[in-house]
Design a protein around this motif. Structure first.
Motif, PDB file in Angstrom:
ATOM      1  N   GLU B  47       0.817  -1.216   0.000  1.00 40.68           N
ATOM      2  CA  GLU B  47       0.000   0.000   0.000  1.00 40.68           C
ATOM      3  C   GLU B  47       0.854   1.271   0.000  1.00 40.68           C
ATOM      4  O   GLU B  47       1.951   1.277   0.539  1.00 40.68           O
ATOM      5  CB  GLU B  47      -0.915   0.010   1.236  1.00 40.68           C
ATOM      6  CG  GLU B  47      -2.097  -0.921   1.086  1.00 40.68           C
ATOM      7  CD  GLU B  47      -2.963  -0.990   2.339  1.00 40.68           C
ATOM      8  OE1 GLU B  47      -3.986  -1.682   2.288  1.00 40.68           O
ATOM      9  OE2 GLU B  47      -2.600  -0.355   3.361  1.00 40.68           O
ATOM     10  N   TRP B  50       0.080   7.038   2.198  1.00 41.33           N
ATOM     11  CA  TRP B  50      -1.106   7.739   2.722  1.00 41.33           C
ATOM     12  C   TRP B  50      -2.121   6.773   3.325  1.00 41.33           C
ATOM     13  O   TRP B  50      -2.807   7.092   4.291  1.00 41.33           O
ATOM     14  CB  TRP B  50      -1.762   8.634   1.662  1.00 41.33           C
ATOM     15  CG  TRP B  50      -2.243   7.919   0.404  1.00 41.33           C
ATOM     16  CD1 TRP B  50      -1.571   7.826  -0.776  1.00 41.33           C
ATOM     17  CD2 TRP B  50      -3.481   7.213   0.218  1.00 41.33           C
ATOM     18  NE1 TRP B  50      -2.289   7.114  -1.700  1.00 41.33           N
ATOM     19  CE2 TRP B  50      -3.479   6.719  -1.121  1.00 41.33           C
ATOM     20  CE3 TRP B  50      -4.584   6.944   1.024  1.00 41.33           C
ATOM     21  CZ2 TRP B  50      -4.527   5.976  -1.651  1.00 41.33           C
ATOM     22  CZ3 TRP B  50      -5.631   6.216   0.491  1.00 41.33           C
ATOM     23  CH2 TRP B  50      -5.605   5.724  -0.826  1.00 41.33           C
ATOM     24  N   LEU B  51      -2.190   5.557   2.758  1.00 44.80           N
ATOM     25  CA  LEU B  51      -3.148   4.602   3.282  1.00 44.80           C
ATOM     26  C   LEU B  51      -2.663   4.034   4.619  1.00 44.80           C
ATOM     27  O   LEU B  51      -3.442   3.871   5.563  1.00 44.80           O
ATOM     28  CB  LEU B  51      -3.393   3.487   2.261  1.00 44.80           C
ATOM     29  CG  LEU B  51      -4.586   2.570   2.544  1.00 44.80           C
ATOM     30  CD1 LEU B  51      -5.859   3.358   2.799  1.00 44.80           C
ATOM     31  CD2 LEU B  51      -4.810   1.607   1.381  1.00 44.80           C
ATOM     32  N   TRP B  54      -3.349   6.511   7.243  1.00 46.22           N
ATOM     33  CA  TRP B  54      -4.773   6.518   7.636  1.00 46.22           C
ATOM     34  C   TRP B  54      -5.075   5.323   8.545  1.00 46.22           C
ATOM     35  O   TRP B  54      -5.779   5.440   9.552  1.00 46.22           O
ATOM     36  CB  TRP B  54      -5.644   6.490   6.376  1.00 46.22           C
ATOM     37  CG  TRP B  54      -7.110   6.665   6.663  1.00 46.22           C
ATOM     38  CD1 TRP B  54      -7.719   7.746   7.233  1.00 46.22           C
ATOM     39  CD2 TRP B  54      -8.146   5.722   6.381  1.00 46.22           C
ATOM     40  NE1 TRP B  54      -9.057   7.539   7.325  1.00 46.22           N
ATOM     41  CE2 TRP B  54      -9.370   6.305   6.812  1.00 46.22           C
ATOM     42  CE3 TRP B  54      -8.177   4.454   5.807  1.00 46.22           C
ATOM     43  CZ2 TRP B  54     -10.596   5.660   6.681  1.00 46.22           C
ATOM     44  CZ3 TRP B  54      -9.401   3.816   5.669  1.00 46.22           C
ATOM     45  CH2 TRP B  54     -10.590   4.411   6.103  1.00 46.22           C
ATOM     46  N   VAL B 158      -7.235   0.601  -4.731  1.00 48.71           N
ATOM     47  CA  VAL B 158      -6.172   1.443  -4.163  1.00 48.71           C
ATOM     48  C   VAL B 158      -5.061   1.632  -5.204  1.00 48.71           C
ATOM     49  O   VAL B 158      -4.533   2.724  -5.388  1.00 48.71           O
ATOM     50  CB  VAL B 158      -5.608   0.816  -2.867  1.00 48.71           C
ATOM     51  CG1 VAL B 158      -4.340   1.531  -2.417  1.00 48.71           C
ATOM     52  CG2 VAL B 158      -6.664   0.847  -1.771  1.00 48.71           C
ATOM     53  N   PRO B 162      -6.503   5.353  -7.201  1.00 51.47           N
ATOM     54  CA  PRO B 162      -6.173   5.951  -5.896  1.00 51.47           C
ATOM     55  C   PRO B 162      -6.906   7.264  -5.647  1.00 51.47           C
ATOM     56  O   PRO B 162      -7.268   7.578  -4.519  1.00 51.47           O
ATOM     57  CB  PRO B 162      -4.657   6.147  -5.959  1.00 51.47           C
ATOM     58  CG  PRO B 162      -4.307   6.119  -7.405  1.00 51.47           C
ATOM     59  CD  PRO B 162      -5.306   5.234  -8.060  1.00 51.47           C
ATOM     60  N   GLU B 163      -7.190   8.009  -6.729  1.00 53.03           N
ATOM     61  CA  GLU B 163      -7.821   9.321  -6.520  1.00 53.03           C
ATOM     62  C   GLU B 163      -9.222   9.162  -5.932  1.00 53.03           C
ATOM     63  O   GLU B 163      -9.620   9.922  -5.049  1.00 53.03           O
ATOM     64  CB  GLU B 163      -7.804  10.151  -7.815  1.00 53.03           C
ATOM     65  CG  GLU B 163      -8.682   9.683  -8.993  1.00 53.03           C
ATOM     66  CD  GLU B 163      -8.338   8.283  -9.575  1.00 53.03           C
ATOM     67  OE1 GLU B 163      -7.193   7.810  -9.415  1.00 53.03           O
ATOM     68  OE2 GLU B 163      -9.232   7.671 -10.198  1.00 53.03           O
ATOM     69  N   GLN B 166      -8.826   7.863  -2.239  1.00 52.02           N
ATOM     70  CA  GLN B 166      -8.363   8.903  -1.321  1.00 52.02           C
ATOM     71  C   GLN B 166      -9.460   9.905  -1.020  1.00 52.02           C
ATOM     72  O   GLN B 166      -9.603  10.395   0.084  1.00 52.02           O
ATOM     73  CB  GLN B 166      -7.159   9.623  -1.923  1.00 52.02           C
ATOM     74  CG  GLN B 166      -5.931   9.424  -1.053  1.00 52.02           C
ATOM     75  CD  GLN B 166      -4.714  10.117  -1.609  1.00 52.02           C
ATOM     76  OE1 GLN B 166      -4.430  10.022  -2.814  1.00 52.02           O
ATOM     77  NE2 GLN B 166      -3.993  10.807  -0.750  1.00 52.02           N
ATOM     78  N   LYS B 167     -10.278  10.164  -2.034  1.00 51.71           N
ATOM     79  CA  LYS B 167     -11.325  11.165  -1.863  1.00 51.71           C
ATOM     80  C   LYS B 167     -12.475  10.637  -0.994  1.00 51.71           C
ATOM     81  O   LYS B 167     -13.018  11.353  -0.165  1.00 51.71           O
ATOM     82  CB  LYS B 167     -11.860  11.571  -3.240  1.00 51.71           C
ATOM     83  CG  LYS B 167     -12.847  12.723  -3.186  1.00 51.71           C
ATOM     84  CD  LYS B 167     -13.120  13.266  -4.572  1.00 51.71           C
ATOM     85  CE  LYS B 167     -14.250  14.298  -4.530  1.00 51.71           C
ATOM     86  NZ  LYS B 167     -14.713  14.633  -5.875  1.00 51.71           N
ATOM     87  N   SER B 171     -15.095   8.810   4.120  1.00 47.06           N
ATOM     88  CA  SER B 171     -15.817  10.090   4.063  1.00 47.06           C
ATOM     89  C   SER B 171     -17.235   9.971   4.622  1.00 47.06           C
ATOM     90  O   SER B 171     -17.866  10.960   4.939  1.00 47.06           O
ATOM     91  CB  SER B 171     -15.847  10.616   2.622  1.00 47.06           C
ATOM     92  OG  SER B 171     -16.746   9.846   1.842  1.00 47.06           O
TER      93      SER B 171
END
Lengths: 257, 481
Positions: B47, B50-51, B54, B158, B162-163, B166-167, B171
């Motif tokens: 991965e 950023w993942l 998180w 992922v 990824p965009e 990530q978004k 959420s």
């Protein structure tokens, strides 16, 4: 076909059937009359196998098979049908779907081939016409929101569909107006044959004007106290049931019809 | 007579149908949970940083959180250090075609009745299968690709998208949401990802099948579904697990996002192993599911048939943010023997003219305890919002329980809220009536229960409705007599 010998039954410790003897042959219609509390509906319940009755003595044979040894569903598959005095409502279960399940169980038990969807629908239509039962009722949830009369007519429709050997009709005439009574009686008359038999439990002679019985029995205080032909029903209509009290010294309170 | 008794007894004692274990080489992480476990999982899946970051945030949140105490049962002690957080079939996890899949695994899928074979693909169901921790195969991918629909494992998403991940990941259900959601954020292993582009109506049901196989493992899958403007998707989720004496933890997170004019229909048939008659073993099903209707006229509907698990703790929720958006929750939850279910929904009416409908049917048998817990909240801006709730309970026998906890909060006096509730018992009279027509007690109960649950079962796609009906009957076997 049906042979009841010295049948005794209790409910909650109280003896309610006190030695019933009855022989019903194929092709016959028997009427069982009697005042309230005489044990008429109890007899129907015991024959159908309702659990809260305790059989203390006696035997019941259906075509040579011991009925009392069978679970209620097996009795039904063997050909005992009870038209209920108060049919229950089962929400969400369609009348047709229910009948399909019931018929499939019965046919499996009798080692008959299953009906295809098409054959089943054809049979449904024929029987609906025979007993004058509306298609819209057949497709609704089982008895849900049916009027009292519609419920009774549904019992007769089910009887037509399941083709039992022995049908016990528990006060099927009560709560019916004259038109509904005629429809119900016509249906039953059309279903009579040399191979099946009917036991009509009723309060009133009125039903017997439409369905003429071969024999009439008077049930009083848990016993059959008199048997005769259709003339006995007329005699009862005339005399009421009070004479029973005097003649048989019963302990039960007796309502006048 | 004897034969009949025997048959009833066999029916009553019929065991959980999916309780087998597949003998297959597994790659299982060491038991226990710490930062290294989280790093191990992230590294196993190659991965991006950023993942992992998180996940670490999720892990920190998990450490700070307490177990919830408000539910209508005593929260069991869960030893998070005795669980393995990653288990995968040892072969190469991804297969180019079904021919490469371990035949033992394929046999398992066959036993589960998963429509993976060519023949069943014709039935039009695209399936993603999550076996323990990893996604094994996604059928039908190519056909969906042509429409711009993305349906893949979350691990692939992922890498390839990824965009979007990530978004949108986290959420709707943030990493701090509750202890199980935080845990899932830290250790989620796989799950499904769906993206439906603008204006596309997904032509087939998308389906994921979850299976726990390995011993002492937990399952922590994560599902993310995004329906872009004016799109439509229907998604099905099924799950089973082997019979084991120990309890196993399932803590999933599902996030749904419906943009303006989009509709997501999410159906679950949950059949995790419920434990034995004495309450030994079974899955602890602690799941966080939430959907957001982000735009105007968006619609989300949850349909769930919950028959399995020792404990079900689950409240699929809907945030009605867009004006005129709507949400639906249809639920049948069955508890037999020693099972516990505390389930319901939360619906937050935020936008004006938002609508919601809740139909909940609880069925309790044996010593099962069934609670409906629901919240309907009308926000200050939810002008003319409407809710209708119908909450029914059915009891079989006299040792089970049904409980209802409806919460209603309204900050807008133009909003309308209706609530109806009933409790009924399967009557001996009903069963006897059906007996008298040749139907045995087991089948009588099945008929009555299916009739009772009909409004919810009707919401399921056809093949699933049939499966759900069978499952209801199976779950209640042995509940009479």
């Amino acid at each position: 076909m049906l042979s009841i010998k010295n049948l005794h039954a209790n409910i909650e410790g109280k003896e309610i059937l006190k030695g019933i003897n009855l022989e019903v042959k194929a092709g016959e219609v028997h009427a069982i009359m009697g005042p309230n509390g005489s044990g008429k509906s109890s007899l129907a319940s015991v024959l159908a196998g309702r659990e809260n009755y305790e059989i203390t003595e006696g035997e019941v044979w259906l075509d040579g098979k011991n009925l009392l040894d069978m679970k209620p569903e097996v009795r039904a598959r063997e050909g005992v049908f009870l038209a209920f005095q108060y049919p229950v409502e089962i929400p969400g279960v369609s009348n047709i779907n229910f009948l399909r399940t019931a018929l499939s169980e019965i046919r499996t038990h009798r080692e008959l081939p299953q009906l295809s969807a098409k054959e089943f629908l054809k049979m449904t239509k024929e029987k609906q016409a025979l007993v004058e039962f509306e298609a819209k009722l057949a497709n609704r949830s089982l008895n849900q929101g049916f009027s009292g009369g519609e419920k009774k007519r549904n019992e007769v429709f089910q009887l037509a569909m399941l083709e039992p050997k022995l049908s016990i009709l528990d006060e099927t005439d009560s709560g019916l107006d004259i038109d509904a009574l005629r429809i119900v009686s016509n249906g039953i008359n059309k279903l009579r044959s040399a191979d099946n038999a009917f036991v009509l439990i009723t309060h009133y002679q009125r039903l017997l004007e439409y369905i003429v019985p071969d024999f009439v029995h008077v049930l009083y205080n848990g016993q059959i106290v008199r048997s005769g032909t259709k003339e006995l029903a007329l005699e009862l209509e005339e005399k009421g049931y009070d004479w029973l009290k005097e003649e048989f010294h019963g302990n039960e309170s007796i309502n006048k019809i | 007579m004897e034969k009949d008794d025997l048959m009833l007894e066999q029916l009553a004692n019929r065991e959980y149908e999916f309780g087998f274990v597949t003998a297959i080489d597994m790659d299982i992480s060491e038991i226990g949970l710490n930062e290294d476990t989280v790093k191990f999982i992230s590294a196993k899946k190659n991965e991006p940083q950023w993942l992992l970051d998180w996940r670490m945030k999720g892990f920190k949140a998990f450490q700070k959180q307490e177990m919830p105490q408000w539910q209508n049962f005593k929260m069991p002690e869960i030893d998070f250090q005795s669980i393995s957080y990653y288990a995968a079939p040892k072969q190469q996890a991804k297969y180019a075609s079904l021919d490469e899949v371990d035949p033992e695994l394929l046999r398992t899928f066959e036993k589960l009745g998963i429509p993976m074979s060519e023949q069943k693909q014709l039935a039009g169901v695209a399936v993603d299968v999550v076996f323990d921790s990893v996604s094994v195969t996604t059928t039908y991918k190519k056909h969906l690709n042509e429409l711009g629909i993305i349906f893949c494992s979350i691990s692939d998403a992922v890498k390839d998208h990824p965009e979007l991940i990530q978004k949108y990941l986290g959420s709707v259900v943030p990493h701090t949401d509750n202890v199980f959601a935080s845990l899932n954020t830290a250790v989620f292993s796989d799950g499904s990802f769906v993206y439906i582009p603008k204006g596309v109506r997904c032509p087939m049901e998308l389906s994921t099948y979850f299976r726990i196989n390995a011993e002492n493992t937990g399952q922590f899958e994560r599902t993310l579904i995004i329906a872009d403007e004016d799109s439509y998707v229907s998604y099905l989720e099924g799950c089973t697990a082997p019979m084991r004496d120990e309890n196993q933890l399932h803590a999933a997170v599902v996030e749904l996002i419906a943009m303006k004019g989009a509709e997501i229909k999410y159906s679950t048939v949950q059949n995790w192993y419920p434990g034995d008659k004495e309450g030994k073993g079974g899955i602890f099903n602690f799941v966080t599911k939430r959907g957001a209707c982000r735009g105007e006229r968006a619609k989300i509907s949850w349909t769930q048939v919950e028959t399995g698990s020792a404990i079900t703790w689950k409240y699929p929720s809907i945030l009605l943010q867009g004006d005129y958006s709507s949400g639906e929750f249809y639920s049948v939850a069955v508890t037999n023997n020693m099972q516990i279910a505390d389930t319901g929904t939360k619906i937050y009416h935020l936008g004006a003219h938002t609508k919601s409908r809740i139909i909940s049917k609880g069925i309790s048998a044996g010593q099962g305890q069934n609670s409906y817990r629901g919240l309907v909240q009308m926000g200050a801006k939810a002008a003319y919002a409407r809710n209708f709730t119908q909450c029914d309970s059915l009891l079989i026998g006299d040792r089970c329980g049904a409980h209802t906890f409806p919460y209603i909060e309204s900050k807008n006096n133009t909003a309308t809220i209706e609530h109806e509730a009933t409790t009924s018992k399967i009557g001996e009279d009903q069963v006897f009536y059906l007996n008298q027509r040749g139907i045995d007690a087991e089948q009588a109960i099945a008929l009555i229960v299916n009739g009772y649950a009909k409004d919810v079962l009707n919401q399921l796609p056809m093949e699933f409705a049939v499966e759900a009906q069978k499952l209801l009957s199976l779950t209640l076997e042995g509940s009479v007599g």
